[in-house]
Write an enzyme that holds these catalytic residues in place. Structure first.
Site, short mmCIF file in Angstrom:
data_model
loop_
_atom_site.label_atom_id
_atom_site.label_comp_id
_atom_site.label_asym_id
_atom_site.label_seq_id
_atom_site.Cartn_x
_atom_site.Cartn_y
_atom_site.Cartn_z
CD GLN A 1 8.45 9.44 2.13
OE1 GLN A 1 9.34 8.91 1.47
NE2 GLN A 1 8.16 10.72 2.00
CD1 TRP A 2 12.68 2.51 7.35
CD2 TRP A 2 13.99 4.26 6.84
NE1 TRP A 2 13.98 2.10 7.43
CE2 TRP A 2 14.81 3.16 7.12
CE3 TRP A 2 14.57 5.47 6.51
CZ2 TRP A 2 16.21 3.22 7.09
CZ3 TRP A 2 15.95 5.53 6.47
CH2 TRP A 2 16.76 4.43 6.74
CG HIS B 1 9.84 -0.61 3.48
ND1 HIS B 1 9.90 -1.28 2.28
CD2 HIS B 1 9.85 0.72 3.17
CE1 HIS B 1 9.96 -0.40 1.29
NE2 HIS B 1 9.92 0.81 1.80
N GLY C 1 9.01 10.45 22.43
CA GLY C 1 8.74 11.81 22.90
C GLY C 1 7.92 11.83 24.17
CG ASP D 1 15.45 -10.71 6.16
OD1 ASP D 1 15.54 -10.62 4.91
OD2 ASP D 1 14.36 -10.83 6.75
NE ARG E 1 10.26 3.55 0.69
CZ ARG E 1 9.10 4.16 0.63
NH1 ARG E 1 8.97 5.21 -0.17
NH2 ARG E 1 8.07 3.74 1.33
#
Length: 266
Positions: A77-78, A81, A91, A177, A188
């Site tokens: 989800q992060w 952005h 991995g 930034d 979020r």
């Protein structure tokens, strides 16, 4: 700086480095006419003006670098952005640890009846909480055991990892930034965001306050705790002030009333 702030059961956020503070924002905004830093009150007023009027470039002068440990499903989800730079543990090169997210019992809830991508606010009964937690832990242990067996047979790490669950913890360095960080936080920390990523955003905002308190105060006032109104909703407000009916109906009226009641975007 460099302090780990715990998030979820095994995660954390750590501020690695930053460039610029509130002073950098006001200095970059004033450079066009050569005036330096004034009083804190004047600086706060200027920052507030810049944020209200969406003059974003001075906020881009401030940059943060965070070290984050988070479950893969939160990371996915992060990563939506795209205005940041990151380096994540691989991995393919590293053996991933047996570290998995297990929700607290109070966070285990049924599917929402009116939100296809959310959960209900009420936790399930204690016996069902225990059943879910036991089931998750058992599956995680079994899958990691299979991963370890493949590694023991010298199967390539890039293949051995592919069955690991979304609850597996990963780590990255994330640089962004302040303007784009505020955009991330606005989305979020919102009540519509999944609880787990909301926890990270809230901790990150507290860290941000220590570096740019004036900018964060303006963000909190206008973005985090503010709402936007459409042209029709503004007309409805004018009608109400004049003692008239709002003029809105159906879903539009429901959304308008919810904005006024909750103070959040809907």
């Amino acid at each position: 700086m460099d302090k780990e702030f715990k998030v979820l059961d095994k995660g954390f956020i750590r501020l690695v480095d930053y460039m610029g503070t509130d002073a950098r924002i006001v200095q970059s905004a004033r450079v066009s006419y050569g005036e330096g830093t004034k009083t804190v009150r004047e600086d706060a007023a200027l920052i507030d003006y810049l944020l209200r009027n969406k003059h974003t470039s001075p906020f881009e002068q401030v940059v943060f670098t965070f070290h984050v440990k988070l479950p893969i499903f939160v990371a996915r989800q992060w990563i939506r952005h795209r205005t940041a730079r990151l380096n994540e543990i691989s991995g393919r090169y590293s053996i991933l640890k047996a570290e998995f997210y297990v929700p607290a019992g109070k966070d285990i809830a049924l599917q929402s009846s009116d939100n296809k991508q959310g959960r209900m606010n009420e936790a399930v009964p204690q016996d069902l909480q225990n059943e879910v937690i036991t089931s998750l832990q058992k599956q995680q242990e079994e899958i990691y055991a299979g991963y370890s067996k493949l590694l023991d047979k010298n199967i390539a790490r890039e293949l051995a990892r592919i069955n690991l669950p979304l609850s597996t913890y990963t780590e990255w360095y994330w640089q962004i930034d302040l303007h784009n960080l505020f955009h991330f936080l606005r989305l979020r920390m919102d009540a519509h965001a999944q609880k787990e990523i909301r926890d990270y955003a809230e901790v990150m905002f507290e860290i941000c306050k220590t570096v740019t308190p004036l900018a964060c105060a303006s963000f909190e006032r206008h973005e985090k705790n503010g709402v936007n109104f459409s042209a029709e909703e503004l007309e409805a407000i004018r009608n109400l002030i004049a003692g008239k009916d709002s003029g809105l109906k159906g879903k539009e009226l429901e959304r308008f009333n919810e904005k006024l009641k909750s103070g959040r975007q809907v």
